[in-house]
Design a protein around this motif. Structure first.
Motif, PDB file in Angstrom:
ATOM      1  N   PHE A 403       0.765  -1.334  -0.047  1.00 47.71           N
ATOM      2  CA  PHE A 403      -0.008   0.065   0.023  1.00 47.71           C
ATOM      3  C   PHE A 403       0.897   1.072   0.020  1.00 47.71           C
ATOM      4  CE2 PHE A 403      -1.327   3.269   2.827  1.00 47.71           C
ATOM      5  CZ  PHE A 403      -2.580   3.773   2.044  1.00 47.71           C
ATOM      6  N   GLU A 404       1.997   1.159   0.683  1.00 47.58           N
ATOM      7  CA  GLU A 404       2.713   2.384   1.003  1.00 47.58           C
ATOM      8  C   GLU A 404       3.373   2.986  -0.278  1.00 47.58           C
ATOM      9  OE1 GLU A 404       6.051   4.614   3.825  1.00 47.58           O
ATOM     10  OE2 GLU A 404       4.510   2.935   4.711  1.00 47.58           O
ATOM     11  N   GLU A 405       4.043   1.726  -0.899  1.00 44.81           N
ATOM     12  CA  GLU A 405       4.533   2.153  -2.261  1.00 44.81           C
ATOM     13  C   GLU A 405       3.655   2.622  -3.059  1.00 44.81           C
ATOM     14  OE1 GLU A 405       7.767   0.015  -5.157  1.00 44.81           O
ATOM     15  OE2 GLU A 405       6.275  -1.206  -4.156  1.00 44.81           O
ATOM     16  N   ALA A 406       2.341   2.029  -3.283  1.00 45.32           N
ATOM     17  CA  ALA A 406       1.566   2.594  -4.178  1.00 45.32           C
ATOM     18  C   ALA A 406       0.892   3.949  -4.075  1.00 45.32           C
ATOM     19  CB  ALA A 406       0.171   1.617  -4.233  1.00 45.32           C
ATOM     20  N   ALA A 407       0.773   4.257  -2.548  1.00 42.50           N
ATOM     21  CA  ALA A 407       0.428   5.676  -2.163  1.00 42.50           C
ATOM     22  C   ALA A 407       1.406   6.727  -2.650  1.00 42.50           C
ATOM     23  CB  ALA A 407       0.165   5.768  -0.604  1.00 42.50           C
ATOM     24  N   ILE A 408       2.681   6.334  -2.477  1.00 40.54           N
ATOM     25  CA  ILE A 408       3.815   7.403  -2.849  1.00 40.54           C
ATOM     26  C   ILE A 408       3.482   7.674  -4.377  1.00 40.54           C
ATOM     27  CG2 ILE A 408       6.288   7.621  -3.062  1.00 40.54           C
ATOM     28  CD1 ILE A 408       6.439   6.216  -0.338  1.00 40.54           C
ATOM     29  N   ALA A 409       3.583   6.399  -5.196  1.00 36.25           N
ATOM     30  CA  ALA A 409       3.552   6.396  -6.522  1.00 36.25           C
ATOM     31  C   ALA A 409       2.405   7.277  -7.243  1.00 36.25           C
ATOM     32  CB  ALA A 409       3.461   4.899  -7.245  1.00 36.25           C
ATOM     33  N   LEU A 410       1.181   7.005  -6.601  1.00 40.30           N
ATOM     34  CA  LEU A 410       0.020   7.850  -6.937  1.00 40.30           C
ATOM     35  C   LEU A 410       0.170   9.069  -6.704  1.00 40.30           C
ATOM     36  CD1 LEU A 410      -2.581   4.974  -6.092  1.00 40.30           C
ATOM     37  CD2 LEU A 410      -2.168   5.940  -8.280  1.00 40.30           C
ATOM     38  N   ALA A 411       0.611   9.591  -5.461  1.00 43.84           N
ATOM     39  CA  ALA A 411       0.671  10.842  -5.085  1.00 43.84           C
ATOM     40  C   ALA A 411       1.632  11.874  -6.072  1.00 43.84           C
ATOM     41  CB  ALA A 411       1.457  10.904  -3.741  1.00 43.84           C
ATOM     42  N   PRO A 415      -1.268  15.608 -11.191  1.00 44.93           N
ATOM     43  CA  PRO A 415      -0.549  16.650 -12.187  1.00 44.93           C
ATOM     44  C   PRO A 415       0.161  17.810 -11.755  1.00 44.93           C
ATOM     45  CG  PRO A 415      -2.994  16.371 -12.478  1.00 44.93           C
ATOM     46  CD  PRO A 415      -2.528  15.642 -11.296  1.00 44.93           C
ATOM     47  N   ASP A 416      -0.191  18.208 -10.282  1.00 43.36           N
ATOM     48  CA  ASP A 416       0.795  19.196  -9.564  1.00 43.36           C
ATOM     49  C   ASP A 416       1.745  18.672  -8.504  1.00 43.36           C
ATOM     50  OD1 ASP A 416      -0.566  18.781  -7.086  1.00 43.36           O
ATOM     51  OD2 ASP A 416      -2.154  19.890  -7.760  1.00 43.36           O
ATOM     52  N   VAL A 417       2.597  19.443  -8.085  1.00 39.47           N
ATOM     53  CA  VAL A 417       3.608  19.014  -7.309  1.00 39.47           C
ATOM     54  C   VAL A 417       3.483  18.616  -5.769  1.00 39.47           C
ATOM     55  CG1 VAL A 417       4.896  20.979  -6.729  1.00 39.47           C
ATOM     56  CG2 VAL A 417       6.163  18.934  -7.027  1.00 39.47           C
ATOM     57  N   GLU A 418       2.242  19.345  -5.386  1.00 37.46           N
ATOM     58  CA  GLU A 418       1.803  19.379  -4.137  1.00 37.46           C
ATOM     59  C   GLU A 418       1.992  17.860  -3.199  1.00 37.46           C
ATOM     60  OE1 GLU A 418      -1.505  21.733  -3.645  1.00 37.46           O
ATOM     61  OE2 GLU A 418      -0.382  23.535  -4.513  1.00 37.46           O
ATOM     62  N   LEU A 419       0.976  16.813  -3.799  1.00 39.84           N
ATOM     63  CA  LEU A 419       0.938  15.621  -3.377  1.00 39.84           C
ATOM     64  C   LEU A 419       2.402  14.793  -2.947  1.00 39.84           C
ATOM     65  CD1 LEU A 419      -2.327  14.283  -3.971  1.00 39.84           C
ATOM     66  CD2 LEU A 419      -1.583  15.374  -1.686  1.00 39.84           C
ATOM     67  N   ALA A 420       3.348  15.131  -4.192  1.00 42.02           N
ATOM     68  CA  ALA A 420       4.560  14.544  -3.949  1.00 42.02           C
ATOM     69  C   ALA A 420       5.363  15.269  -2.915  1.00 42.02           C
ATOM     70  CB  ALA A 420       5.197  14.918  -5.447  1.00 42.02           C
ATOM     71  N   VAL A 421       5.408  16.515  -2.723  1.00 44.37           N
ATOM     72  CA  VAL A 421       6.016  17.102  -1.634  1.00 44.37           C
ATOM     73  C   VAL A 421       5.373  16.550  -0.303  1.00 44.37           C
ATOM     74  CG1 VAL A 421       6.213  19.396  -0.359  1.00 44.37           C
ATOM     75  CG2 VAL A 421       6.146  19.228  -2.897  1.00 44.37           C
ATOM     76  N   ASP A 432      -4.171  10.154   6.183  1.00 45.01           N
ATOM     77  CA  ASP A 432      -4.509  10.660   7.750  1.00 45.01           C
ATOM     78  C   ASP A 432      -6.024  10.329   7.819  1.00 45.01           C
ATOM     79  OD1 ASP A 432      -3.905  11.941   9.961  1.00 45.01           O
ATOM     80  OD2 ASP A 432      -5.031  13.589   9.332  1.00 45.01           O
ATOM     81  N   ASP A 433      -6.774  10.620   6.819  1.00 43.25           N
ATOM     82  CA  ASP A 433      -8.348  10.230   6.984  1.00 43.25           C
ATOM     83  C   ASP A 433      -8.671   9.741   5.489  1.00 43.25           C
ATOM     84  OD1 ASP A 433     -10.855  10.327   7.059  1.00 43.25           O
ATOM     85  OD2 ASP A 433     -10.944  12.429   8.001  1.00 43.25           O
ATOM     86  N   ILE A 434      -9.169   8.109   5.702  1.00 42.07           N
ATOM     87  CA  ILE A 434      -9.556   7.406   4.685  1.00 42.07           C
ATOM     88  C   ILE A 434     -10.760   7.914   3.994  1.00 42.07           C
ATOM     89  CG2 ILE A 434      -8.110   5.581   5.364  1.00 42.07           C
ATOM     90  CD1 ILE A 434     -11.036   4.081   6.031  1.00 42.07           C
ATOM     91  N   GLU A 435     -11.740   9.013   4.646  1.00 44.53           N
ATOM     92  CA  GLU A 435     -12.786   9.436   3.960  1.00 44.53           C
ATOM     93  C   GLU A 435     -12.622  10.737   3.168  1.00 44.53           C
ATOM     94  OE1 GLU A 435     -15.684   9.471   7.155  1.00 44.53           O
ATOM     95  OE2 GLU A 435     -15.745   7.280   7.182  1.00 44.53           O
ATOM     96  N   ARG A 436     -11.466  11.413   3.434  1.00 43.91           N
ATOM     97  CA  ARG A 436     -11.239  12.883   2.852  1.00 43.91           C
ATOM     98  C   ARG A 436     -10.030  12.554   1.926  1.00 43.91           C
ATOM     99  NH1 ARG A 436     -12.294  16.476   8.210  1.00 43.91           N
ATOM    100  NH2 ARG A 436     -14.586  15.823   8.505  1.00 43.91           N
ATOM    101  N   PRO A 437      -9.755  13.873   1.260  1.00 39.51           N
ATOM    102  CA  PRO A 437      -8.661  13.988   0.295  1.00 39.51           C
ATOM    103  C   PRO A 437      -7.334  14.414   1.579  1.00 39.51           C
ATOM    104  CG  PRO A 437     -10.333  15.508  -0.684  1.00 39.51           C
ATOM    105  CD  PRO A 437     -10.950  14.838   0.824  1.00 39.51           C
ATOM    106  N   PRO A 438      -6.286  14.031   1.250  1.00 36.17           N
ATOM    107  CA  PRO A 438      -5.765  13.598  -0.196  1.00 36.17           C
ATOM    108  C   PRO A 438      -5.946  11.777  -0.417  1.00 36.17           C
ATOM    109  CG  PRO A 438      -3.864  13.635   1.451  1.00 36.17           C
ATOM    110  CD  PRO A 438      -4.997  14.370   2.186  1.00 36.17           C
ATOM    111  N   TYR A 439      -6.346  11.248   0.514  1.00 38.17           N
ATOM    112  CA  TYR A 439      -6.476   9.681   0.454  1.00 38.17           C
ATOM    113  C   TYR A 439      -7.345   9.363  -0.618  1.00 38.17           C
ATOM    114  CZ  TYR A 439      -7.691   4.694   1.381  1.00 38.17           C
ATOM    115  OH  TYR A 439      -7.864   3.646   1.192  1.00 38.17           O
ATOM    116  N   THR A 440      -8.612  10.146  -0.728  1.00 41.79           N
ATOM    117  CA  THR A 440      -9.688  10.008  -1.831  1.00 41.79           C
ATOM    118  C   THR A 440      -9.220  10.250  -3.143  1.00 41.79           C
ATOM    119  OG1 THR A 440     -10.870  11.698  -1.047  1.00 41.79           O
ATOM    120  CG2 THR A 440     -11.505   9.910  -0.004  1.00 41.79           C
ATOM    121  N   ILE A 441      -8.190  11.139  -3.136  1.00 37.19           N
ATOM    122  CA  ILE A 441      -7.941  11.488  -4.529  1.00 37.19           C
ATOM    123  C   ILE A 441      -7.102  10.347  -5.007  1.00 37.19           C
ATOM    124  CG2 ILE A 441      -6.370  13.074  -5.789  1.00 37.19           C
ATOM    125  CD1 ILE A 441      -7.077  15.307  -3.716  1.00 37.19           C
TER     126      ILE A 441
END
Length: 565
Positions: A403-411, A415-421, A432-441
Motif C-alpha cells: 500500500f505505501e509504495e502504491a500511495a507514494i507512486a499515486l501521489a 498533475p501538480d507537485v503538492e502531493l509529491a511534496v 490520515d483520513d480515509i474518508e477525505r482528500p488526499p486519500y480519496t484522490i
C-alpha cells in the motif's frame, strides 16, 4: 560567577577526560597551548555527555577541533534518536565575555558546509566521520542540534544572535530541522556541580480522583493538572525522561495533534490523550488530605517518565503559547513504585509501555473496501500481489507491491507537485483520513489495477535511475538527488501519458524507456535551478516545502533552452 568557577570546571574536565582527548596534532606546541586546547576540546566533549547522553569515551572521540576544523569542534550522530550534535566550544579563563561574531560566523559557515556534504573543507578528523555523517544527511528525518558552549557569562552579541537566527530561518522552513542550545558559564557550572544532571528528581504531585493498586507492586493513578506537568518540564526538562525513552521530538504528526487538542479543546484532553506513566524509587502519601480520594498530594522520589514524553513536551510547549488553555486541561497519570519490584522491572515497564497497544492511522486503511477491491483486481488483471494491511509480509518487487509504495507512486503521479511534496514531507498524511482528500484522490473507485501497477513500475524505474545518479555525484549535488527524488518522479510523470495508463494498448515498454531516459535530464535541470536559486536551503527541507517546490516547478517549466541538455 568568577574565575574560581571556571577553574572548578577545568578540574572536573581534567578528571573526566584526562588522556582521552586527542592532542596529537599539537604535541609539539607549548605547554600552555596544549592545556588551552585540552580544556576547549574537553568542554566540547562534556556538553555532548550532557545533551546527547553519551559516555565520556564516545564524547572524546567526537571531538574534531584542530587545524581545518571549519569552525566546528565536535560532531556526534545519534543513530537511534536520528539527531546530529554539532558543537563549538570556547574556553575563557577569565569567566567573562562570549564568542565573537567572527567565531560564530565560522561555526555557521562550517555547519552549512557540513550539511551540504562539502567534506573536502574539513580536516582529517571530520573526514573519518564522512560515512556516518553522510548517512545522517541522506536521512530526511534527521535533526541537527547546534551547541555553542563557552565559559563566559555574557550572552551572545546581537549580531551573533542575528546570524544564528538567520541560519535557522533559512533552514527551518517548512519543518524544524535545526535547533540551537547555548551553554554559558552558569549552566556549565550547574552541570559539573551536579545541579543540572544526576541528582534524583523529587516531585510533589497533586493527584485528583485517584486510585491505588497494592499487589503485586504499589501503584497510583488519577488526574494531574496539565499546568503541573508544564512545571515539571520547566524545572527538569529532559531529565524527566528515563534514558531508555525517546526524548521529546518536537513537531510531529502526533505532537501537532496533541497541541491542537490543548489549543481548541483542553477540557477534553483527559479523554483524548493516552496519559503519562512515571516510575519512582518510592511514593509517599502526604498527611494533608489523607483519607480522601478526591485529591491528595504524593511525594515521588527518583521520578522518571517512562511513557508520555511527547505529552509532557507538548504541554510544556503549549504553556508558553496558550497558558490559559493549558490551565483547563488534565492528564491521566500512572505512578509505579519500584520499592519491592524485581531488578529489571523499570526497564521492562519502559519497553512494554512504548511498544504495546500502539495503533496507527495506517491501520484504518484496512477498513476501506477499495483496498480489498484493488487486492483482488490486481491479482486477477495483472497477476500481482497487493498487500495493504500492516503486519502482512511485503511482496518482493517481482511479485507485487504494498500500500505505501502504491500511495507514494499515486501521489507523485498527480498533475501538480503538492502531493509529491507531502509524500516527502510526511507520507502518513496521505492516508490520515480515509474518508477525505488526499486519500480519496489517490484511492477511489476510478483507480484501476492496471494504472496502480504501472505507476508503481515507473516509481521503481525512476528510483533506480536516481540511485545511479547519486553514486556519480558529490556534496550538495548528491543531496539534491537524494532528497529531490519525489519531485523528480512527479516531473517524470508529467511527461508520461498517465491518462492512458488504463489503456490495454499502451506501449508500456516505450513508456518505461522514456521514464528512464528523462530522469537524469530532469535531475540535472533541477540541480542547476536549486544551486542557482536556493543555495541557502538545505535539500532535505527544501523538498518538503510546498511553496518553494511550486516555484522550482515553475522555473523548470520556464527554463526551456537554458536548462542542461
Amino acid at each position: 560567577m568568577s574565575k574560581l568557577h571556571v577553574d572548578r570546571i577545568g578540574i572536573t574536565l581534567n578528571r573526566l577526560f584526562k588522556d582521552q582527548i586527542d592532542l596529537s596534532d599539537i604535541e609539539n606546541n607549548a605547554a600552555k597551548e596544549k592545556d588551552d586546547a585540552f580544556l576547549s576540546r574537553s568542554l566540547a566533549a562534556y556538553v555532548l555527555t550532557q545533551t546527547a547522553k553519551i559516555d565520556n569515551k564516545s564524547a572524546a572521540e567526537s571531538v574534531v577541533d584542530g587545524y581545518g576544523d571549519n569552525g566546528i569542534d565536535a560532531i556526534y550522530f545519534d543513530k537511534d534518536e536520528l539527531s546530529v550534535y554539532v558543537v563549538q566550544s570556547k574556553w575563557k579563563h577569565s569567566g567573562k565575555g562570549s564568542p565573537d561574531l567572527g567565531s560564530v560566523r565560522n561555526f555557521i559557515a562550517g555547519f552549512k558546509d557540513l550539511i551540504n556534504g562539502e567534506f573536502d573543507r574539513f580536516n582529517k578528523k571530520v573526514a573519518k566521520m564522512k560515512d556516518s555523517i553522510s548517512d545522517a544527511l541522506d536521512n530526511a528525518q534527521v535533526k541537527f542540534i547546534l551547541i555553542i558552549a563557552y565559559t563566559g557569562t555574557d550572552p551572545l552579541s546581537d549580531d551573533a544572535d542575528r546570524a544564528i537566527q538567520d541560519l535557522l530561518g533559512d533552514i527551518n522552513d517548512p519543518t524544524e530541522l535545526v535547533t540551537i542550545s547555548i551553554f554559558r558559564l552558569n549552566e556549565l557550572y550547574k552541570a559539573v556541580a551536579g545541579q543540572a544532571e544526576g541528582a534524583p528528581i523529587r516531585l510533589e504531585i497533586l493527584l485528583r480522583d485517584w486510585g491505588q493498586i497494592d499487589e503485586p507492586y504499589l501503584s497510583y493513578y488519577g488526574q494531574v493538572d496539565a499546568i503541573d506537568v508544564a512545571t515539571w518540564w520547566h524545572d527538569y526538562a529532559e531529565r524527566l525522561f528515563t534514558p531508555n525513552l525517546r526524548k521529546f521530538l518536537g513537531s510531529t504528526d502526533v505532537n501537532d495533534a496533541i497541541m491542537e487538542t490543548l489549543k481548541k479543546n483542553p477540557e477534553s484532553f483527559w479523554y483524548f490523550n493516552n496519559g503519562i506513566t512515571i516510575i519512582c524509587n518510592s511514593i509517599k502519601l502526604k498527611p494533608i488530605g489523607r483519607g480522601s480520594k478526591k485529591s491528595n498530594v504524593f511525594e515521588c522520589d527518583g521520578a522518571s517518565v517512562v511513557n508520555g514524553a511527547q505529552t509532557v513536551g507538548c504541554i510544556a510547549r503549549a504553556y508558553f503559547i496558550i497558558p490559559d488553555q493549558v490551565r483547563k486541561a488534565h492528564v491521566l497519570a500512572k505512578f509505579i513504585s519500584l520499592e519491592n519490584c524485581p531488578e529489571r522491572f523499570a526497564f521492562d515497564i519502559t519497553r512494554a509501555a512504548n511498544t504495546q497497544n500502539r495503533i496507527d492511522r495506517r491501520d484504518f486503511v484496512s477498513l476501506d473496501e477499495e483496498q480489498k477491491r484493488l487486492e483482488v483486481d490486481l491479482l486477477l488483471v495483472c497477476s500481482k500481489k497487493y498487500v495493504y494491511k500492516r503486519g502482512e509480509e511485503k511482496p518482493t518487487p517481482e511479485i507485487g507491491c504494498d500500500f505505501e509504495e502504491a500511495a507514494i507512486a499515486l501521489a507523485c503521479a498527480q498533475p501538480d507537485v503538492e502531493l509529491a511534496v507531502q509524500a516527502k514531507r510526511e507520507v502518513s498524511k496521505l492516508w490520515d483520513d480515509i474518508e477525505r482528500p488526499p486519500y480519496t484522490i489517490l484511492f477511489n473507485s476510478a483507480l484501476s489495477p492496471s494504472k496502480l501497477w504501472r505507476v508503481v513500475e515507473i516509481l521503481r524505474i525512476v528510483d533506480s535511475m536516481i540511485k545511479e545518479e547519486q553514486s556519480k555525484r558529490e556534496g550538495r549535488d548528491r543531496l539534491i538527488a537524494i532528497h529531490g527524488n519525489r519531485f523528480v518522479l512527479n516531473r517524470v510523470f508529467r511527461i508520461l501519458p498517465t491518462d492512458k495508463f488504463d489503456d490495454i494498448d499502451l506501449d508500456v515498454d516505450k513508456v518505461k524507456q522514456e521514464a528512464s531516459s528523462e530522469t537524469a535530464l530532469i535531475l540535472d535541470a533541477l540541480t542547476q535551478i536549486v544551486n542557482e536559486n536556493y543555495s541557502n536551503s538545505y535539500p532535505a527541507n527544501l523538498f518538503k516545502n510546498k511553496s518553494k517546490c511550486v516555484e522550482i516547478a515553475q522555473l523548470l517549466e520556464r527554463g526551456g533552452d537554458d536548462l542542461p541538455e
